[in-house]
Design an enzyme around this catalytic site. Sequence first.
Site, short mmCIF file in Angstrom:
data_model
loop_
_atom_site.label_atom_id
_atom_site.label_comp_id
_atom_site.label_asym_id
_atom_site.label_seq_id
_atom_site.Cartn_x
_atom_site.Cartn_y
_atom_site.Cartn_z
CE LYS A 1 -4.28 -1.96 1.59
NZ LYS A 1 -5.31 -1.97 2.61
NE ARG B 1 -6.96 -8.33 1.49
CZ ARG B 1 -6.75 -7.57 0.61
NH1 ARG B 1 -5.69 -6.69 0.60
NH2 ARG B 1 -7.35 -7.70 -0.66
C1 YH5 Z 1 -7.72 -4.28 3.73
O1 YH5 Z 1 -7.00 -3.41 3.93
N1 YH5 Z 1 -7.81 -4.01 1.41
S1 YH5 Z 1 -8.37 -4.21 -1.45
C2 YH5 Z 1 -3.93 -0.23 -2.67
C3 YH5 Z 1 -2.70 -0.86 -2.85
C4 YH5 Z 1 -2.15 -2.19 -2.63
C5 YH5 Z 1 -2.95 -2.77 -2.10
C6 YH5 Z 1 -0.87 -0.30 -4.49
N2 YH5 Z 1 -9.21 -5.62 0.75
C7 YH5 Z 1 -8.04 -4.37 2.57
O2 YH5 Z 1 -5.36 -4.50 -1.06
N3 YH5 Z 1 -9.53 -6.25 3.14
C8 YH5 Z 1 -8.30 -4.60 0.14
O3 YH5 Z 1 -1.75 0.08 -3.10
C9 YH5 Z 1 -9.12 -5.54 2.00
N4 YH5 Z 1 -8.45 -5.22 4.61
C10 YH5 Z 1 -9.28 -5.88 4.32
N5 YH5 Z 1 -9.72 -6.90 5.36
C11 YH5 Z 1 -7.04 -2.94 -1.27
C12 YH5 Z 1 -5.59 -3.46 -1.45
C13 YH5 Z 1 -4.54 -2.43 -2.08
C14 YH5 Z 1 -4.82 -1.15 -2.19
#
Ligand code: YH5
Length: 283
Positions: free
Chosen positions: A225, A260
């Site tokens: 993130k 996660r």
């Molecule tokens: C979460 O925090 N996040 S989807 C932006 C990024 C990288 C990854 C490049 N589902 C969560 O994974 N479920 C998502 O920057 C989730 N907690 C839970 N429980 C977003 C994601 C992501 C967003």
Amino acid sequence: MQISFNNKVINLDTPKIMGILNVTPDSFSDGGKWNSLDKAVEHASLMVEQGANIIDIGGESTRPGATPVPLDEELRRVVPVVEKVAKEFADREDIMLSIDTSQPKVMEEAVKAGAHIWNDIRALRLDGALEKAAKLQCPVILMHMQGDPKTMQVDPHYTDVVAEVRDFLLKRVDDSIKAGIKKENIILDLGFGFGKSVAHNYKLLDAMQYFVDFGYPVLSALSRKSMIQAACHVDKADERVVGSVAGALLSIERGAQMVRVHDVKETKEAFDVYQALLDSRKA
Ligand code: YH5
């Protein structure tokens, strides 16, 4: 502490890894590499081999600014993958499938297809979600978000981010219990990146133990993130592995029971080092 559903049990006395399996066509973090059904099962199997105990399947793009996916499209993306991945791990009682959805209908169909955990970034706030979760009696992940995915990163604002995330989560716990969801089925998530500045995210990460002390398992989800980008200055999301692993390790050191992640193998190696440290105290 453990989470269980149907014939599955995951023991949370040691930290557990949830591996992310995206089934969106635009999965920005892995370039949509794992799109077809076979590729999805292949990726899930690889993550299990690498040490994942939960496979998180999501068909809704929740990146900042994303537009909503219609219900029938989300069902089309998610249900066949759940069915196939669930069959693949039917004889592994320590492997569970979580579904990253806010839609009661998607979760209902996913459970029929073999899913176990409802992972909801909207913390069961859509119509009928609390009731559906109570009926399904599955573990639920309640995540904090300020605003909605479309606008949440515009200008996130808090007077006291830790207190406000706490108040939100404890209210959702209260509403969940009132709706008939069992206490032992509730998991909390601080919601890194969901309506939060980098500074907010790090304040929350440092306060992880405070949230763990409420007595519910806590999931930390910061893999790749923007808070990792902000610290490490790695522009490409799929190259933020080392920073993401560092964040995962800091989370479990602060008591988080689950993380996660995109990069299961690397995260597992770091957790093994942490476990070796703990073991040395007993010897
Ligand atoms: C979460 O925090 N996040 S989807 C932006 C990024 C990288 C990854 C490049 N589902 C969560 O994974 N479920 C998502 O920057 C989730 N907690 C839970 N429980 C977003 C994601 C992501 C967003």
